[in-house]
Design a protein around this motif. Structure first.
Motif, mmCIF file in Angstrom:
data_model
loop_
_atom_site.group_PDB
_atom_site.id
_atom_site.type_symbol
_atom_site.label_atom_id
_atom_site.label_comp_id
_atom_site.label_asym_id
_atom_site.label_seq_id
_atom_site.Cartn_x
_atom_site.Cartn_y
_atom_site.Cartn_z
ATOM 1 N N LEU A 84 -22.997 -25.537 -14.378
ATOM 2 C CA LEU A 84 -21.890 -26.256 -13.751
ATOM 3 C C LEU A 84 -21.816 -25.906 -12.263
ATOM 4 O O LEU A 84 -22.215 -24.816 -11.854
ATOM 5 C CB LEU A 84 -20.563 -25.883 -14.425
ATOM 6 C CG LEU A 84 -20.451 -26.221 -15.912
ATOM 7 C CD1 LEU A 84 -19.156 -25.662 -16.482
ATOM 8 C CD2 LEU A 84 -20.549 -27.712 -16.138
ATOM 9 N N SER A 85 -21.263 -26.793 -11.482
ATOM 10 C CA SER A 85 -21.143 -26.542 -10.046
ATOM 11 C C SER A 85 -20.105 -25.454 -9.790
ATOM 12 O O SER A 85 -19.206 -25.213 -10.607
ATOM 13 C CB SER A 85 -20.761 -27.828 -9.312
ATOM 14 O OG SER A 85 -19.433 -28.185 -9.635
ATOM 15 N N ALA A 86 -20.227 -24.826 -8.634
ATOM 16 C CA ALA A 86 -19.327 -23.731 -8.257
ATOM 17 C C ALA A 86 -17.870 -24.165 -8.219
ATOM 18 O O ALA A 86 -16.971 -23.348 -8.429
ATOM 19 C CB ALA A 86 -19.754 -23.148 -6.915
ATOM 20 N N SER A 87 -17.616 -25.447 -7.977
ATOM 21 C CA SER A 87 -16.226 -25.927 -7.891
ATOM 22 C C SER A 87 -15.467 -25.759 -9.208
ATOM 23 O O SER A 87 -14.236 -25.697 -9.206
ATOM 24 C CB SER A 87 -16.193 -27.390 -7.456
ATOM 25 O OG SER A 87 -16.774 -28.217 -8.452
ATOM 26 N N HIS A 88 -16.181 -25.664 -10.317
ATOM 27 C CA HIS A 88 -15.514 -25.467 -11.606
ATOM 28 C C HIS A 88 -14.844 -24.096 -11.710
ATOM 29 O O HIS A 88 -13.983 -23.888 -12.558
ATOM 30 C CB HIS A 88 -16.508 -25.615 -12.766
ATOM 31 C CG HIS A 88 -16.867 -27.027 -13.054
ATOM 32 N ND1 HIS A 88 -17.983 -27.626 -12.549
ATOM 33 C CD2 HIS A 88 -16.235 -27.957 -13.800
ATOM 34 C CE1 HIS A 88 -18.040 -28.872 -12.969
ATOM 35 N NE2 HIS A 88 -16.993 -29.102 -13.732
ATOM 36 N N ASP A 119 -21.898 -20.840 -15.561
ATOM 37 C CA ASP A 119 -22.234 -20.766 -14.135
ATOM 38 C C ASP A 119 -23.686 -21.106 -13.831
ATOM 39 O O ASP A 119 -24.059 -21.256 -12.676
ATOM 40 C CB ASP A 119 -21.843 -19.423 -13.531
ATOM 41 C CG ASP A 119 -22.638 -18.253 -14.070
ATOM 42 O OD1 ASP A 119 -23.424 -18.420 -15.031
ATOM 43 O OD2 ASP A 119 -22.470 -17.145 -13.531
ATOM 44 N N GLN A 120 -24.501 -21.269 -14.858
ATOM 45 C CA GLN A 120 -25.893 -21.656 -14.667
ATOM 46 C C GLN A 120 -26.076 -23.176 -14.707
ATOM 47 O O GLN A 120 -27.109 -23.679 -14.289
ATOM 48 C CB GLN A 120 -26.778 -21.003 -15.730
ATOM 49 C CG GLN A 120 -26.728 -19.489 -15.743
ATOM 50 C CD GLN A 120 -27.267 -18.886 -14.471
ATOM 51 O OE1 GLN A 120 -28.430 -19.078 -14.122
ATOM 52 N NE2 GLN A 120 -26.422 -18.151 -13.754
ATOM 53 N N GLU A 150 -13.417 -22.359 -9.051
ATOM 54 C CA GLU A 150 -12.484 -22.085 -7.967
ATOM 55 C C GLU A 150 -11.052 -22.177 -8.472
ATOM 56 O O GLU A 150 -10.672 -23.173 -9.084
ATOM 57 C CB GLU A 150 -12.691 -23.095 -6.833
ATOM 58 C CG GLU A 150 -14.044 -22.969 -6.168
ATOM 59 C CD GLU A 150 -14.330 -24.092 -5.193
ATOM 60 O OE1 GLU A 150 -13.470 -24.982 -5.022
ATOM 61 O OE2 GLU A 150 -15.427 -24.079 -4.608
ATOM 62 N N ARG A 201 -31.476 -25.339 -14.390
ATOM 63 C CA ARG A 201 -32.238 -24.242 -13.821
ATOM 64 C C ARG A 201 -32.659 -23.301 -14.943
ATOM 65 O O ARG A 201 -31.874 -22.985 -15.812
ATOM 66 C CB ARG A 201 -31.395 -23.450 -12.817
ATOM 67 C CG ARG A 201 -30.880 -24.271 -11.662
ATOM 68 C CD ARG A 201 -30.009 -23.428 -10.782
ATOM 69 N NE ARG A 201 -28.668 -23.353 -11.386
ATOM 70 C CZ ARG A 201 -27.727 -22.521 -10.987
ATOM 71 N NH1 ARG A 201 -27.945 -21.688 -10.028
ATOM 72 N NH2 ARG A 201 -26.553 -22.519 -11.569
ATOM 73 N N ARG A 209 -8.611 -28.618 -10.253
ATOM 74 C CA ARG A 209 -9.396 -28.093 -11.377
ATOM 75 C C ARG A 209 -8.856 -26.725 -11.795
ATOM 76 O O ARG A 209 -8.583 -25.887 -10.958
ATOM 77 C CB ARG A 209 -10.864 -27.950 -10.998
ATOM 78 C CG ARG A 209 -11.546 -29.263 -10.734
ATOM 79 C CD ARG A 209 -12.995 -28.998 -10.397
ATOM 80 N NE ARG A 209 -13.669 -30.242 -10.112
ATOM 81 C CZ ARG A 209 -14.496 -30.837 -10.956
ATOM 82 N NH1 ARG A 209 -14.757 -30.317 -12.122
ATOM 83 N NH2 ARG A 209 -15.087 -31.958 -10.624
ATOM 84 N N SER A 232 -18.613 -29.404 -21.387
ATOM 85 C CA SER A 232 -19.823 -28.696 -21.794
ATOM 86 C C SER A 232 -19.567 -28.026 -23.127
ATOM 87 O O SER A 232 -18.432 -27.814 -23.523
ATOM 88 C CB SER A 232 -20.200 -27.638 -20.751
ATOM 89 O OG SER A 232 -20.590 -28.247 -19.551
#
Length: 191
Positions: A27-31, A24-25, A33, A65, A38, A159
């Motif tokens: 990858l985008s939030a869509s991963h 979660d640090q 959902e 980040r 997905r 990843s």
């Protein structure tokens, strides 16, 4: 001070000199959902600041980040360790194997928290007693299981993830910050 307290320590940890983080640090939030095209993946899976390029089939380092080395408390029990995260993301959670067999950040769960042996270059079990320098390169072995390997969590993340089941054996680099620490005195995350 007991022998276990003497063998416990705090260190910055990297994998093959690449900083580690969580899905979660990077990858985008869509991963994360549910539903849609997905499949949801666990946000708390341990990964590195790398991205897999399926075309070239290589890993590429990324910034990301907060690309600083993760800080972990290695709490000793005889000759094995529980690894408690002291960095911001997942502060005070533990490295443990999840339902899919990959390492993630989880709350303490007693005997179900994954424990690790530290192994030297000859795959022999070592403890802090064997680490005279503040820098160390070693292998992690899930207790009663295999050596930790790095694999690619393919579709849709592409990843890295860590497991003892398949992948390439990796080394972990430690920069020991404090020795003989049975319980971290600091009440805020390391950055």
């Amino acid at each position: 001070m007991t022998k276990d307290q003497e063998r416990s320590f705090i260190a910055r940890i990297t994998c093959d000199e690449i900083n580690m983080t969580f899905f979660d640090q990077v990858l985008s939030a869509s991963h994360f959902e549910p539903g849609g095209s997905r499949s949801p993946i666990p946000p708390n899976v341990v990964t590195t600041f790398e991205a897999y390029d399926p075309v070239t089939q290589t890993m590429l380092r990324t910034g990301g980040r907060k690309s600083t080395a993760m800080v972990v408390h290695f709490k000793c029990y005889n000759d094995y360790y529980n690894l408690q995260i002291l960095s911001e993301a997942y502060y005070q959670k533990y490295f443990s194997k999840g339902g899919k067999g990959v390492l993630g950040a989880y709350p303490a769960s007693g005997g179900n928290t994954t424990s690790f042996h530290l192994l030297n270059g000859f795959h022999q079990i070592i403890t802090l007693d064997d680490l005279s320098s503040s820098q160390a390169t070693l292998y992690l072995k899930a207790r009663n299981a295999g050596i930790i390997k790095k694999a690619i969590w393919r579709d849709p993340a592409y990843s890295t993830c860590f497991t003892d089941e398949s992948g390439d054996v990796v080394t972990f680099n430690l920069q020991i910050l404090e020795r003989h620490v049975s319980t971290p005195a600091r009440s805020t995350p390391y950055t």
